[in-house]
Design a protein around this motif. Structure first.
Motif, PDB file in Angstrom:
ATOM      1  N   GLU A   1     -34.242  39.984  36.993  1.00  0.00           N
ATOM      2  CA  GLU A   1     -35.073  39.078  36.193  1.00  0.00           C
ATOM      3  C   GLU A   1     -34.141  38.117  35.462  1.00  0.00           C
ATOM      4  N   LEU A   2     -34.355  36.822  35.646  1.00  0.00           N
ATOM      5  CA  LEU A   2     -33.500  35.796  35.041  1.00  0.00           C
ATOM      6  C   LEU A   2     -34.207  35.161  33.847  1.00  0.00           C
ATOM      7  N   TYR A   3     -33.544  35.211  32.690  1.00  0.00           N
ATOM      8  CA  TYR A   3     -34.036  34.579  31.466  1.00  0.00           C
ATOM      9  C   TYR A   3     -33.105  33.422  31.116  1.00  0.00           C
ATOM     10  N   ASN A   4     -33.658  32.219  30.982  1.00  0.00           N
ATOM     11  CA  ASN A   4     -32.903  31.048  30.533  1.00  0.00           C
ATOM     12  C   ASN A   4     -33.319  30.691  29.115  1.00  0.00           C
ATOM     13  N   PHE A   5     -32.337  30.487  28.219  1.00  0.00           N
ATOM     14  CA  PHE A   5     -32.602  30.068  26.835  1.00  0.00           C
ATOM     15  C   PHE A   5     -32.024  28.677  26.627  1.00  0.00           C
ATOM     16  N   MET A   6     -32.781  27.811  25.951  1.00  0.00           N
ATOM     17  CA  MET A   6     -32.345  26.425  25.758  1.00  0.00           C
ATOM     18  C   MET A   6     -33.240  25.725  24.741  1.00  0.00           C
ATOM     19  N   ALA A   7     -32.837  24.509  24.354  1.00  0.00           N
ATOM     20  CA  ALA A   7     -33.720  23.623  23.594  1.00  0.00           C
ATOM     21  C   ALA A   7     -34.590  22.851  24.593  1.00  0.00           C
ATOM     22  N   LYS A   8     -35.667  22.271  24.095  1.00  0.00           N
ATOM     23  CA  LYS A   8     -36.663  21.715  25.007  1.00  0.00           C
ATOM     24  C   LYS A   8     -36.157  20.533  25.824  1.00  0.00           C
ATOM     25  N   ASP A   9     -35.084  19.835  25.375  1.00  0.00           N
ATOM     26  CA  ASP A   9     -34.609  18.690  26.137  1.00  0.00           C
ATOM     27  C   ASP A   9     -33.978  19.110  27.460  1.00  0.00           C
ATOM     28  N   ASN A  10     -33.618  20.387  27.601  1.00  0.00           N
ATOM     29  CA  ASN A  10     -33.021  20.868  28.839  1.00  0.00           C
ATOM     30  C   ASN A  10     -34.043  21.392  29.840  1.00  0.00           C
ATOM     31  N   VAL A  11     -35.302  21.472  29.439  1.00  0.00           N
ATOM     32  CA  VAL A  11     -36.319  22.096  30.282  1.00  0.00           C
ATOM     33  C   VAL A  11     -36.482  21.416  31.639  1.00  0.00           C
ATOM     34  N   PRO A  12     -36.551  20.077  31.742  1.00  0.00           N
ATOM     35  CA  PRO A  12     -36.782  19.473  33.058  1.00  0.00           C
ATOM     36  C   PRO A  12     -35.755  19.882  34.106  1.00  0.00           C
ATOM     37  N   PHE A  13     -34.522  20.018  33.688  1.00  0.00           N
ATOM     38  CA  PHE A  13     -33.471  20.303  34.656  1.00  0.00           C
ATOM     39  C   PHE A  13     -33.464  21.771  35.067  1.00  0.00           C
ATOM     40  N   HIS A  14     -33.917  22.649  34.156  1.00  0.00           N
ATOM     41  CA  HIS A  14     -33.964  24.071  34.485  1.00  0.00           C
ATOM     42  C   HIS A  14     -35.269  24.477  35.158  1.00  0.00           C
ATOM     43  N   SER A  15     -36.304  23.688  34.989  1.00  0.00           N
ATOM     44  CA  SER A  15     -37.598  24.044  35.565  1.00  0.00           C
ATOM     45  C   SER A  15     -37.927  23.252  36.822  1.00  0.00           C
ATOM     46  N   VAL A  16     -37.225  22.142  37.068  1.00  0.00           N
ATOM     47  CA  VAL A  16     -37.519  21.297  38.231  1.00  0.00           C
ATOM     48  C   VAL A  16     -36.256  21.043  39.065  1.00  0.00           C
ATOM     49  N   VAL A  17     -35.260  20.388  38.496  1.00  0.00           N
ATOM     50  CA  VAL A  17     -34.111  19.936  39.280  1.00  0.00           C
ATOM     51  C   VAL A  17     -33.299  21.110  39.824  1.00  0.00           C
ATOM     52  N   PHE A  18     -32.893  22.018  38.959  1.00  0.00           N
ATOM     53  CA  PHE A  18     -32.074  23.152  39.404  1.00  0.00           C
ATOM     54  C   PHE A  18     -32.843  24.065  40.354  1.00  0.00           C
ATOM     55  N   PRO A  19     -34.089  24.454  40.048  1.00  0.00           N
ATOM     56  CA  PRO A  19     -34.833  25.262  41.021  1.00  0.00           C
ATOM     57  C   PRO A  19     -34.995  24.578  42.379  1.00  0.00           C
ATOM     58  N   CYS A  20     -35.216  23.251  42.371  1.00  0.00           N
ATOM     59  CA  CYS A  20     -35.332  22.540  43.651  1.00  0.00           C
ATOM     60  C   CYS A  20     -34.017  22.614  44.437  1.00  0.00           C
ATOM     61  N   SER A  21     -32.895  22.505  43.729  1.00  0.00           N
ATOM     62  CA  SER A  21     -31.605  22.608  44.406  1.00  0.00           C
ATOM     63  C   SER A  21     -31.458  23.971  45.073  1.00  0.00           C
ATOM     64  N   LEU A  22     -31.848  25.017  44.374  1.00  0.00           N
ATOM     65  CA  LEU A  22     -31.701  26.361  44.920  1.00  0.00           C
ATOM     66  C   LEU A  22     -32.741  26.650  45.994  1.00  0.00           C
ATOM     67  N   LEU A  23     -33.970  26.158  45.804  1.00  0.00           N
ATOM     68  CA  LEU A  23     -34.987  26.329  46.836  1.00  0.00           C
ATOM     69  C   LEU A  23     -34.588  25.607  48.120  1.00  0.00           C
ATOM     70  N   GLY A  24     -34.060  24.395  47.965  1.00  0.00           N
ATOM     71  CA  GLY A  24     -33.658  23.622  49.135  1.00  0.00           C
ATOM     72  C   GLY A  24     -32.457  24.206  49.840  1.00  0.00           C
ATOM     73  N   ALA A  25     -31.600  24.918  49.112  1.00  0.00           N
ATOM     74  CA  ALA A  25     -30.425  25.537  49.732  1.00  0.00           C
ATOM     75  C   ALA A  25     -30.820  26.690  50.640  1.00  0.00           C
ATOM     76  N   GLU A  26     -31.986  27.262  50.401  1.00  0.00           N
ATOM     77  CA  GLU A  26     -32.514  28.336  51.258  1.00  0.00           C
ATOM     78  C   GLU A  26     -31.492  29.451  51.446  1.00  0.00           C
ATOM     79  N   ASP A  27     -31.004  29.983  50.320  1.00  0.00           N
ATOM     80  CA  ASP A  27     -29.982  31.028  50.380  1.00  0.00           C
ATOM     81  C   ASP A  27     -30.352  32.218  49.497  1.00  0.00           C
TER      82      ASP A  27
END
Length: 818
Positions: A503-529
């Motif tokens: 289980e992965l828990y990410n802690f941050m301020a709200k300005d970091n949310v777009p990159f942790h909820s959209v950009v980074f997950p898309c990078s990992l989903l697209g890597a298919e690994d």
């Protein structure tokens, strides 16, 4: 029959009732009763003062008693009742009414002893002073306080249950304190007593941690990250509570629950910010990273942040893993190239990143707008749109040139992202602002994001035609979580390619949310690994400083390296930051409130109870926990504490850090009340029965102190350790379950007891306020936001969806080859 007024010594309501009697001349027959005498026969609980009318009826509201006295004296017509009930919405009149008496009587204990509201409430202060000088009010003060001041109320109030505070109200309007509306049943008492008697033997053994920490089969495996702090600055209090401290509380709690936990973090070291700082200080980027990584690590050690590993992103593992993810995205067709316009300095012979450009804001004409945003109006800017741009390095005027960059095709991954996000949000614990920001990005339509920059300091792009570029920080930086784990253990894939068991828990301020909820997950989903994606995204709002923002350059606010200089212990800072943690909305650090919370919640509530419990054992029982024979009152206390303990666990399991802290303070308040009502210092000198009762109360109280030491570990680890050292508590107590057990049995020998907290004086607080006020009130320059904070956007998470993009002029089909 003459009206009878029933009073109990030390009740604050006596003051207003006496003042009303003095003013009206109506003098009921007074009878002094005990604080627990049930005067009103049809009420299940004691209500005093109470006025028995000639017809036998009772009035048991002090305000209504005052209203009655004024009414029968002919000085207050009945039809004006609503006027004083709504006093807050009206201006008080010169004529003295029942409203004046009631309000004055309520405020009198509050406006004494070093409390001064003259600055903010001039009219209230003048009115209060005028009322206090009236003969009737002077006589009431003399009669009720008897020269003892507000201390006359202390004994009575300490025996009362505290009313629920606004902080205990949940979002749906119910009470947040455990058990406020629950009735204790015989079954509750039986279960609480059974758990208590089971003792330490009923607790699981504390986890034996083996290094390196790796996921285990058939266990709960938690991977906890906090947003990687930029290496180019010193973190301020808002940065600390926004990520590392909040994550630390949850990590420490998880370990107390026996969950297999790995908490990692490190400095984010690549990108424009580092190059800019290197130029400012005349150092190389590597030297800057070495210098500030050490500063960050030192600050977090002082704050007792319990990282399992604190690393950095400028490593070979970062290069290898980031380039591998990039290559897998490229192979699967998720990258395109686009030509963009950028400012280029011909003298420096380089394309200028946003932070290397200044000029006139195209929106508000501010003269010193940066290439990514204007600090005056807060609008986001494309550098090419600046008027009269200039290179910050050489002050020359740059020219517009085209450059080819790589973009991550987020629209191609949108369907996968939505499916994953729906599952993660529904099964994990995402804060409301994190859910809102993530969904707003998808609702508005995600667009391709540029993942390269024309810089020297960064992870090189391993692609022909782009080898002179590096990855953009918001593609590269989140991969730092993975590479830092790889620096911790060669078996990093067991954490990061194991979504079935981790289980992965990410802690941050709200300005970091777009990159942790959209950009980074898309990078990992697209890597298919088979990468582990975030299950729970915990985002705070912003913490501001007094009536402004933190600014290192202007000396405004407390930064991590400054907190230690104040001489105030790290755990006090931790407590206050967690007490005001900006969970549902922005909050602010206040020196006055900092002092009040230390002196009231820590010194007078928590510290007072734990100290008294230990001192009684030492003073009256030769340092050994006495025998305990539980009666119904004790069992009811066990039930109430168990409910608070269960609420504490529920809150922290859902990462409601601030609410769980309130449970700790509720328990210590209950402990203080328990001691005050039973008076063991008096009973221990009485009959054998009284001595036995004193022993039971002392034994239960010192065990309650031991429980508090365990609950405090996530919040105040040093204080927790000190308490356990003083109590000589066994290490086996450091496991959290849902039941309150007897940690310290009869005969347990405790150590030397000493105070846990010190009073903060107002003079010292004023010194610190002035020291860290900087030029906040005299600077003509606009406030410089802390990293990621957009001026004018602090309270609206929708603004976080605006992230500056390079201006695309032409799109080409990529010809990608390694």
């Amino acid at each position: 029959m003459v009206p009878r007024l029933f009073l109990t010594a030390g009740h604050p309501g006596n003051l207003k009732v006496e003042a009303a009697a003095q003013l009206t001349g109506v003098r009921p027959e007074q009878r002094l009763v005990g604080p627990h005498d049930r005067v009103v026969p049809y009420l299940s609980q004691t209500r005093l003062p109470a006025l028995q009318l000639p017809n036998g009826d009772f009035i048991f509201s002090t305000n209504t008693i005052c209203q009655y006295l004024f009414t029968v004296s002919g000085k207050e017509p009945v039809d004006t009742t609503n006027q004083w009930l709504e006093w807050e919405a009206t201006q008080l009149q010169d004529a003295v009414t029942v409203a004046d008496v009631v309000i004055w009587g309520t405020l009198h204990p509050l406006l004494q002893n070093d409390v001064n509201f003259q600055g903010g409430f001039v009219s209230l202060w003048e009115w209060f002073q005028r009322m206090s000088c009236m003969g009737a009010c002077v006589a009431a003060v003399d009669a009720v306080l008897q020269g003892k001041g507000v201390q006359v109320f202390k004994g009575y109030l300490q025996k009362q249950s505290p009313p629920p505070s606004a902080d205990q109200l949940t979002a749906n309007g119910t009470q947040g304190g455990a058990g406020l509306d629950r009735r204790v049943t015989e079954e509750d008492e039986r279960k609480a007593e059974e758990a208590w008697c089971s003792g330490l033997a009923a607790l699981p053994k504390p986890r034996d941690v083996q290094q390196p920490i790796l996921p285990q089969k058939n266990e709960r495996n938690l991977l906890i990250t906090s947003a990687l702090p930029y290496v180019n600055n010193v973190p301020h209090l808002g940065n600390i509570i926004g990520c590392v401290l909040s994550a630390d509380v949850f990590a420490r709690y998880s370990r107390l629950r026996g969950w297999n936990t790995l908490y990692i973090c490190g400095t984010d070291e690549y990108g424009t910010a580092t190059e800019t700082k290197a130029l400012e200080e005349g150092l190389s980027p590597r030297q800057i990273c070495d210098k500030y990584n050490a500063i960050h690590a030192r600050i977090y050690r002082w704050f007792n942040i319990s990282f399992d590993y604190f690393g950095r992103t400028s490593t070979q593992h970062q290069t290898r893993i980031a380039q591998d993810i990039f290559s897998r995205l490229q192979e699967r067709g998720f990258l395109t190239s686009q030509t963009v316009d950028q400012l280029c300095c011909e003298k420096c012979q380089r394309f200028l990143a946003d932070r290397f450009v200044e000029g006139i804001c195209p929106f508000c004409s501010y003269q010193e707008a940066r290439g990514d945003q204007c600090d005056l109006c807060g609008k986001l800017i494309n550098a090419v749109d600046l008027k009269d741009p200039r290179c910050k390095i050489c002050i020359n005027t740059p020219v517009i040139k085209s450059s080819n960059h790589l973009f991550l095709e987020l629209p191609k991954l949108e369907e996968r992202l939505e499916q994953w996000l729906e599952k993660s949000v529904s099964t994990g614990d995402w804060t409301p602002n994190a859910r809102f920001i993530a969904r707003s990005w998808i609702r508005d339509g995600i667009k391709p994001r540029c993942i390269t920059r024309d810089l020297k300091w960064g992870t090189p792009v391993p692609l022909q035609g782009f080898t002179d570029k590096v990855f953009y920080v918001w593609f590269d930086a989140p991969i730092g979580y993975i590479s830092i784990t790889a620096n911790y253990t060669e078996h990093w894939e067991k954490w990061w390619k194991n979504p079935e068991e981790v289980e992965l828990y990410n802690f941050m301020a709200k300005d970091n949310v777009p990159f942790h909820s959209v950009v980074f997950p898309c990078s990992l989903l697209g890597a298919e690994d088979n990468y582990t994606l975030v299950n729970s995204l915990i985002a705070t709002e912003y913490l501001n400083y007094e009536d402004g923002k933190f600014s290192k350059s202007r000396g405004v606010g407390v930064f991590g390296d400054m907190a230690q200089e104040t001489g105030i212990a790290a755990d006090i800072w931790r407590f206050y930051l967690l007490y005001i943690r900006p969970e549902g909305q922005d909050s602010f650090f206040s020196w006055t409130d900092f002092m009040l919370k230390n002196n009231s919640e820590l010194l007078n509530n928590l510290g007072n109870f734990i100290n008294r419990a230990g001192v009684f054992v030492v003073k009256f029982f030769e340092g050994c926990v006495p025998a305990m024979e539980l009666n119904q009152e004790d069992k009811r206390l066990l039930v109430q504490v168990t409910w608070e303990l269960q609420q504490y666990n529920q809150n922290l399991q859902r990462v409601r850090i601030r609410d769980a802290l309130r449970c700790i303070l509720n328990i210590s308040r209950s402990g203080n009340q328990y001691i005050q009502v039973n008076e063991p210092w008096r009973r221990v000198r009485g009959s054998d029965s009284d001595k036995n009762r004193a022993g039971t109360v002392t034994g239960v109280a010192v065990n309650l102190a031991c429980l508090l030491s365990v609950l405090l570990q996530p919040y105040m680890p040093s204080v927790s350790q000190t308490i356990q050292s003083q109590l000589r508590a066994p290490q086996t107590c450091n496991v959290l379950v849902d039941q309150f057990v007897c940690y310290l049995p009869m005969g347990h020998k405790i150590g030397t007891i000493s105070p846990l907290f010190q009073k903060l004086e107002s003079s010292r607080i004023e010194e610190l306020r002035n020291k860290y006020s900087g030029q906040q009130h005299c600077s003509d320059k606009p406030t410089i936001p802390s990293p990621g904070v957009k001026p004018g956007m602090l309270s609206d998470p929708r603004h976080v969806t605006d992230v500056p993009q390079l201006s695309v002029t032409k799109q080409e089909e990529p010809e990608l080859a390694v």
